[in-house]
Design a protein around this motif. Structure first.
Motif, short mmCIF file in Angstrom:
data_model
loop_
_atom_site.label_atom_id
_atom_site.label_comp_id
_atom_site.label_asym_id
_atom_site.label_seq_id
_atom_site.Cartn_x
_atom_site.Cartn_y
_atom_site.Cartn_z
N ALA A 119 1.01 -1.19 -0.29
CA ALA A 119 0.24 -0.21 0.01
C ALA A 119 0.73 0.76 0.04
O ALA A 119 0.26 2.31 -0.40
N MET A 120 2.18 1.61 0.81
CA MET A 120 2.64 1.98 0.99
C MET A 120 3.72 2.70 -0.49
O MET A 120 3.58 3.24 -0.85
N LEU A 121 3.88 1.41 -0.74
CA LEU A 121 4.49 1.38 -2.15
C LEU A 121 4.46 0.97 -3.64
O LEU A 121 5.13 1.36 -4.37
N GLY A 122 3.54 1.24 -3.81
CA GLY A 122 2.22 0.17 -4.73
C GLY A 122 2.69 1.41 -6.22
O GLY A 122 2.25 0.50 -6.93
N ARG A 123 2.24 2.68 -5.62
CA ARG A 123 2.91 3.40 -6.65
C ARG A 123 3.99 3.40 -7.14
O ARG A 123 4.09 4.23 -8.31
N LEU A 124 5.40 2.69 -6.52
CA LEU A 124 6.49 3.08 -7.65
C LEU A 124 6.48 2.18 -7.72
O LEU A 124 6.53 0.74 -7.36
N ASP A 125 7.64 1.99 -9.46
CA ASP A 125 8.11 1.80 -9.80
C ASP A 125 9.38 0.24 -9.08
O ASP A 125 9.27 1.02 -8.17
N ALA A 126 9.85 -0.37 -9.83
CA ALA A 126 10.75 -1.02 -9.22
C ALA A 126 11.88 -1.18 -8.80
O ALA A 126 12.61 -0.88 -7.60
N ASP A 128 12.48 2.34 -8.36
CA ASP A 128 12.10 3.74 -7.55
C ASP A 128 12.46 2.38 -5.98
O ASP A 128 12.31 3.37 -5.06
N ARG A 129 11.10 1.52 -5.83
CA ARG A 129 11.63 0.87 -4.88
C ARG A 129 13.28 0.23 -4.61
O ARG A 129 12.85 0.81 -3.36
N ALA A 130 13.64 0.13 -5.22
CA ALA A 130 15.13 0.01 -4.66
C ALA A 130 15.73 1.31 -4.57
O ALA A 130 16.75 0.94 -3.16
N THR A 131 15.81 1.69 -5.30
CA THR A 131 16.49 3.52 -4.47
C THR A 131 16.03 3.98 -3.74
O THR A 131 16.49 3.79 -2.56
N LEU A 132 14.67 4.09 -3.22
CA LEU A 132 14.31 4.32 -1.97
C LEU A 132 15.01 3.62 -1.04
O LEU A 132 15.53 4.02 -0.17
N LEU A 133 14.36 1.94 -0.74
CA LEU A 133 15.09 0.61 0.10
C LEU A 133 17.14 1.10 0.61
O LEU A 133 17.35 0.92 1.66
N ALA A 134 17.17 1.41 -1.12
CA ALA A 134 18.60 1.82 -0.59
C ALA A 134 19.02 2.63 -0.13
O ALA A 134 20.17 2.95 1.20
N ILE A 135 18.64 3.74 -0.37
CA ILE A 135 19.00 5.77 0.20
C ILE A 135 18.71 5.11 1.93
O ILE A 135 19.20 5.83 2.74
N LEU A 136 17.08 4.76 2.67
CA LEU A 136 16.79 4.46 3.41
C LEU A 136 17.86 3.65 4.49
O LEU A 136 18.00 4.27 5.45
N GLY A 137 18.30 2.33 3.92
CA GLY A 137 19.34 1.75 4.28
C GLY A 137 20.59 2.07 4.56
O GLY A 137 21.31 2.44 6.12
N ARG A 138 20.79 2.82 3.73
CA ARG A 138 22.47 3.99 3.97
C ARG A 138 22.07 5.18 5.20
O ARG A 138 22.89 5.94 6.02
N MET A 139 21.18 5.64 4.85
CA MET A 139 20.00 6.83 6.51
C MET A 139 20.74 5.76 7.88
O MET A 139 21.25 6.42 8.68
N VAL A 140 20.15 5.12 7.38
CA VAL A 140 19.80 3.57 8.90
C VAL A 140 21.35 3.71 9.25
O VAL A 140 21.99 3.92 10.34
N GLU A 141 21.62 2.87 8.07
CA GLU A 141 23.50 2.14 8.47
C GLU A 141 24.67 4.33 9.10
O GLU A 141 24.93 4.16 9.82
N ARG A 142 24.59 4.89 8.32
CA ARG A 142 25.46 6.05 8.83
C ARG A 142 24.88 6.83 10.27
O ARG A 142 25.13 7.95 10.75
N GLY A 143 23.50 6.74 10.19
CA GLY A 143 23.65 7.84 11.32
C GLY A 143 23.24 7.13 12.27
O GLY A 143 22.50 6.92 13.44
N GLY A 144 23.98 5.69 12.65
CA GLY A 144 23.79 4.56 13.55
C GLY A 144 23.31 3.87 14.55
O GLY A 144 23.45 3.48 15.61
N TYR A 145 22.16 3.93 13.63
CA TYR A 145 21.36 2.53 14.04
C TYR A 145 21.35 1.68 13.98
O TYR A 145 22.00 0.88 12.96
N ARG A 146 20.51 0.53 14.71
CA ARG A 146 21.37 -1.16 14.61
C ARG A 146 20.22 -1.26 13.38
O ARG A 146 18.85 -1.16 13.50
N PRO A 147 20.49 -1.48 12.40
CA PRO A 147 19.22 -2.31 11.35
C PRO A 147 18.58 -3.54 11.82
O PRO A 147 19.36 -4.44 12.32
N GLY A 148 17.59 -3.27 11.40
CA GLY A 148 16.30 -4.70 12.35
C GLY A 148 15.70 -4.03 13.34
O GLY A 148 15.14 -5.09 13.37
#
Length: 161
Positions: A119-126, A128-148
């Motif tokens: 429902a959240m990502l359904g309007r994005l193509d594959a 864009d989804r991959a790009t969004l997840l990659a950017i968010l993952g980098r933000m989590v990592e670089r922000g010092g958060y624990r993945p997962g």
């Protein structure tokens, strides 16, 4: 002369907060009929991915104080979702395992999580989804958060960054 502040829709922190709050509220509401919160769903996912961990190992992975972990496992055990078994190599420790009913609840909750994600990502193509997840993952990592590890666990004993 005072200049106008930038529009909120041009601020990444506002957009992430807007989407995050809407997502968290929708997921909480979807899980409620199953008797779960997002935090407890996350714990069940961690147990399912490495069943048989001790409470201390789970506490370490999740960044929780051991007393908070005991309380969360007590709650899940009272709900019939996990069981403590003697650890095979350490008589002082308990290994945490899912119950059969937890597997059913986890299957249903994961289906709800998948539906919410669509429902959240359904309007994005594959791409864009991959790009969004990659950017968010980098933000989590670089922000010092624990993945997962959801920061909402901090309400139950201080999940550490």
């Amino acid at each position: 002369m005072t200049s106008e502040p930038p529009a909120l829709e041009s601020r990444a922190s506002f957009l992430v907060s807007q989407l995050g709050l809407a997502s968290a509220q929708a997921f909480s509401a979807a899980l409620a009929p199953l008797g779960l919160t997002p935090n407890r769903y996350g714990i069940l996912v961690h147990v399912a991915r490495q069943e048989g961990r001790t409470q201390q190992e789970l506490a370490t992975v999740l960044g929780l104080h051991r007393n908070s972990m005991v309380s969360l496992i007590d709650d899940l055990e009272q709900r019939g979702l996990v069981e403590r078994r003697r650890h095979p190599t350490d008589r002082r420790a308990y290994a945490i395992h899912l119950t059969p009913s937890a597997r059913d609840v986890l299957t249903a909750a994961t289906r709800l999580a998948d539906e919410q994600e669509e429902a959240m990502l359904g309007r994005l193509d594959a791409e864009d989804r991959a790009t969004l997840l990659a950017i968010l993952g980098r933000m989590v990592e670089r922000g010092g958060y624990r993945p997962g590890i959801h920061p909402g666990l901090a309400q139950h004993g201080g999940a550490r960054r």
